[in-house]
Design an enzyme around this catalytic site. Structure first.
Site, PDB file in Angstrom:
ATOM      1  N   TRP A  30       0.815  -1.210   0.000  1.00 31.79           N
ATOM      2  CA  TRP A  30       0.000   0.000   0.000  1.00 31.79           C
ATOM      3  C   TRP A  30       0.853   1.267   0.000  1.00 31.79           C
ATOM      4  CZ3 TRP A  30      -0.587  -3.984   3.581  1.00 31.79           C
ATOM      5  CH2 TRP A  30       0.124  -3.845   4.781  1.00 31.79           C
ATOM      6  N   GLU A  43      -5.970   0.168   5.139  1.00 30.34           N
ATOM      7  CA  GLU A  43      -6.241   0.825   6.414  1.00 30.34           C
ATOM      8  C   GLU A  43      -7.371   0.141   7.171  1.00 30.34           C
ATOM      9  OE1 GLU A  43      -4.422   2.905   7.870  1.00 30.34           O
ATOM     10  OE2 GLU A  43      -3.076   3.290   6.190  1.00 30.34           O
ATOM     11  N   GLN A  48      -7.176  -3.125  14.153  1.00 28.77           N
ATOM     12  CA  GLN A  48      -7.246  -4.241  15.108  1.00 28.77           C
ATOM     13  C   GLN A  48      -6.680  -5.540  14.541  1.00 28.77           C
ATOM     14  OE1 GLN A  48     -11.550  -3.467  15.636  1.00 28.77           O
ATOM     15  NE2 GLN A  48     -11.120  -3.319  17.816  1.00 28.77           N
ATOM     16  N   THR A  49      -5.840  -5.432  13.500  1.00 34.29           N
ATOM     17  CA  THR A  49      -5.216  -6.614  12.906  1.00 34.29           C
ATOM     18  C   THR A  49      -3.757  -6.294  12.594  1.00 34.29           C
ATOM     19  OG1 THR A  49      -7.322  -7.217  11.887  1.00 34.29           O
ATOM     20  CG2 THR A  49      -5.365  -8.331  11.062  1.00 34.29           C
ATOM     21  N   GLY A  89     -11.921 -11.453  11.036  1.00 28.63           N
ATOM     22  CA  GLY A  89     -12.768 -11.046  12.145  1.00 28.63           C
ATOM     23  C   GLY A  89     -13.303  -9.636  11.993  1.00 28.63           C
ATOM     24  N   TYR A  90     -14.079  -9.202  12.990  1.00 32.99           N
ATOM     25  CA  TYR A  90     -14.685  -7.874  12.951  1.00 32.99           C
ATOM     26  C   TYR A  90     -15.315  -7.622  11.582  1.00 32.99           C
ATOM     27  CZ  TYR A  90     -11.814  -7.274  17.127  1.00 32.99           C
ATOM     28  OH  TYR A  90     -11.224  -7.427  18.350  1.00 32.99           O
ATOM     29  N   TYR A 128      -9.364   8.696  11.899  1.00 38.50           N
ATOM     30  CA  TYR A 128      -8.086   8.077  11.515  1.00 38.50           C
ATOM     31  C   TYR A 128      -8.092   7.677  10.041  1.00 38.50           C
ATOM     32  CZ  TYR A 128      -4.441   4.812  10.573  1.00 38.50           C
ATOM     33  OH  TYR A 128      -3.376   4.202   9.964  1.00 38.50           O
ATOM     34  N   ASP A 146      -2.945   6.612  15.748  1.00 35.05           N
ATOM     35  CA  ASP A 146      -3.240   5.208  16.039  1.00 35.05           C
ATOM     36  C   ASP A 146      -2.445   4.818  17.280  1.00 35.05           C
ATOM     37  OD1 ASP A 146      -0.629   4.949  15.181  1.00 35.05           O
ATOM     38  OD2 ASP A 146      -1.054   3.379  13.699  1.00 35.05           O
ATOM     39  N   CYS A 201      10.210   2.881  18.834  1.00 42.64           N
ATOM     40  CA  CYS A 201       9.478   3.346  20.018  1.00 42.64           C
ATOM     41  C   CYS A 201       8.431   2.301  20.416  1.00 42.64           C
ATOM     42  CB  CYS A 201       8.825   4.690  19.717  1.00 42.64           C
ATOM     43  SG  CYS A 201       8.363   5.634  21.179  1.00 42.64           S
ATOM     44  N   CYS A 211      16.757   6.118  17.935  1.00 38.15           N
ATOM     45  CA  CYS A 211      15.597   6.920  17.552  1.00 38.15           C
ATOM     46  C   CYS A 211      16.026   8.191  16.821  1.00 38.15           C
ATOM     47  CB  CYS A 211      14.785   7.281  18.794  1.00 38.15           C
ATOM     48  SG  CYS A 211      13.368   8.344  18.433  1.00 38.15           S
ATOM     49  N   CYS A 217      13.039  14.251  22.370  1.00 45.07           N
ATOM     50  CA  CYS A 217      12.129  13.495  23.226  1.00 45.07           C
ATOM     51  C   CYS A 217      12.335  13.870  24.694  1.00 45.07           C
ATOM     52  CB  CYS A 217      12.356  11.999  23.038  1.00 45.07           C
ATOM     53  SG  CYS A 217      11.223  10.963  23.983  1.00 45.07           S
TER      54      CYS A 217
END
Length: 345
Positions: A30, A43, A48-49, A89-90, A128, A146, A201, A211, A217
């Protein structure tokens, strides 16, 4: 240990992130396209995956092969859509994708809108997803937040405001907006924020010495951030279903609840049999959202069973193409594997 400055500088942080991403970006399909459809599918799948599940198990490639554009998805049967999504799922995500595709065809002439407000107005699209497609497909300076970005920003600002609170979410979106508007490459900036959370992170043992924004930071103890509100308790749930097989096929029940509407499952044990259930054929466990489910599969009672309209005998040849939640698919394969009838691999 990260170096502290008086106040994080959005312009400096954005420049460091974009430069770092240009040299270290991971290669995802993507990221090789500006096609809003391909980006949107990614997206939605990644909600949740994990990326490894979406890519390594072929879900993304199979979906785009079967539904390569809005027109194909909009005209597909729902059972085909759910079957192609099976295992992720979902399932509401798949239905929302199809609803969105139909609206794009009917209300936008088949062309995905290129402004943030119109994208946000599409079915199933939240802040999002709207920001992600706007920035990744059209290069718009729209923020995204996210889990990875929440962690990165909480640590940069050394902020213990719970990220899942109203106040915490407001701060995260404001800070993300400051960064994305401080660069002329929003696509790279938003990708870099997510990538930094995935690679350096991390929730535990963050690689602060590697980083790219360590000089900016302010986190004193990175592993204590981000802070979240008290988690919901995991609830134990028990499901009792039956496995009825005849020479014509297997009895299945059409799901009608909000979560898995349109999918087929092993039928629930009739209420009058719950107090004295018939013999158990299989017991298995699975988890979903905040529930830990114990699934008991029973042999049906010998007396004739009156099938509701939501039940039907599905021929063996059609079982593999019938959309079904993954736990029931697993149980069915196990049960059929014990006899002469088997599902294809």
């Amino acid at each position: 240990m990260p170096t502290q400055t008086a106040r994080p500088n959005p312009q400096a942080i954005a420049a460091e992130l974009v430069n770092w991403f240009g040299q270290n970006a991971r290669d995802y399909p993507w990221r090789r396209t500006r096609d809003p459809y391909a980006i949107l599918v990614a997206e939605v799948m990644l909600q949740q995956t994990q990326i490894s599940t979406v890519l390594d198990r072929g879900f993304y490639a199979r979906w785009l092969e079967r539904f390569p554009d809005f027109e194909t998805l909009a005209s597909a049967r729902e059972d085909e859509v759910l079957k192609t999504w099976e295992g992720l799922g979902y399932y509401r995500r798949a239905r929302n994708l199809q609803r969105l595709a139909r609206e794009v065809m009917e209300q936008h002439g088949g062309v995905f809108p290129s402004d943030h407000a119109s994208i946000l107005g599409l079915p199933g699209v939240g802040p999002y997803t709207a920001g992600a497609v706007a920035s990744f497909a059209f290069g718009l300076a729209e923020p995204i937040v996210d889990g990875n970005i929440s962690r990165v920003l909480s640590r940069i600002y050394n902020d213990a405001t719970p990220v899942d609170s109203t106040a915490g979410a407001k701060l995260l979106w404001e800070r993300s907006a400051l960064l994305v508007k401080a660069t002329d490459d929003p696509r790279a900036l938003n990708s870099a924020l997510m990538e930094l959370g995935q690679t350096h992170c991390t929730p535990t043992k963050p690689a602060c010495d590697l980083c790219p924004v360590r000089a900016h930071c302010r986190a004193l103890d990175p592993e204590t951030l981000p802070v979240k509100q008290a988690r919901q308790q995991i609830s134990a749930v028990t499901e009792h279903v039956i496995f009825l097989r005849t020479s014509s096929g297997v009895l299945l029940e059409l799901e009608t609840g909000r979560r898995r509407t349109g999918l087929w499952k092993l039928p629930e044990l009739p209420p009058e049999h719950v107090s004295e259930p018939p013999p158990v054929l299989l017991r298995m466990h699975y988890g979903i959202t905040r529930y830990k489910v114990t699934l008991w599969v029973h042999e049906p009672h010998a007396e004739e069973y009156a099938w509701p309209e939501t039940h039907r005998l599905v021929p063996f040849a059609e079982l593999e193409s019938t959309p079904m939640p993954a736990p029931y698919r697993k149980a069915l394969r196990e049960l059929l594997g014990r006899g002469e009838f088997r599902l294809s691999a």
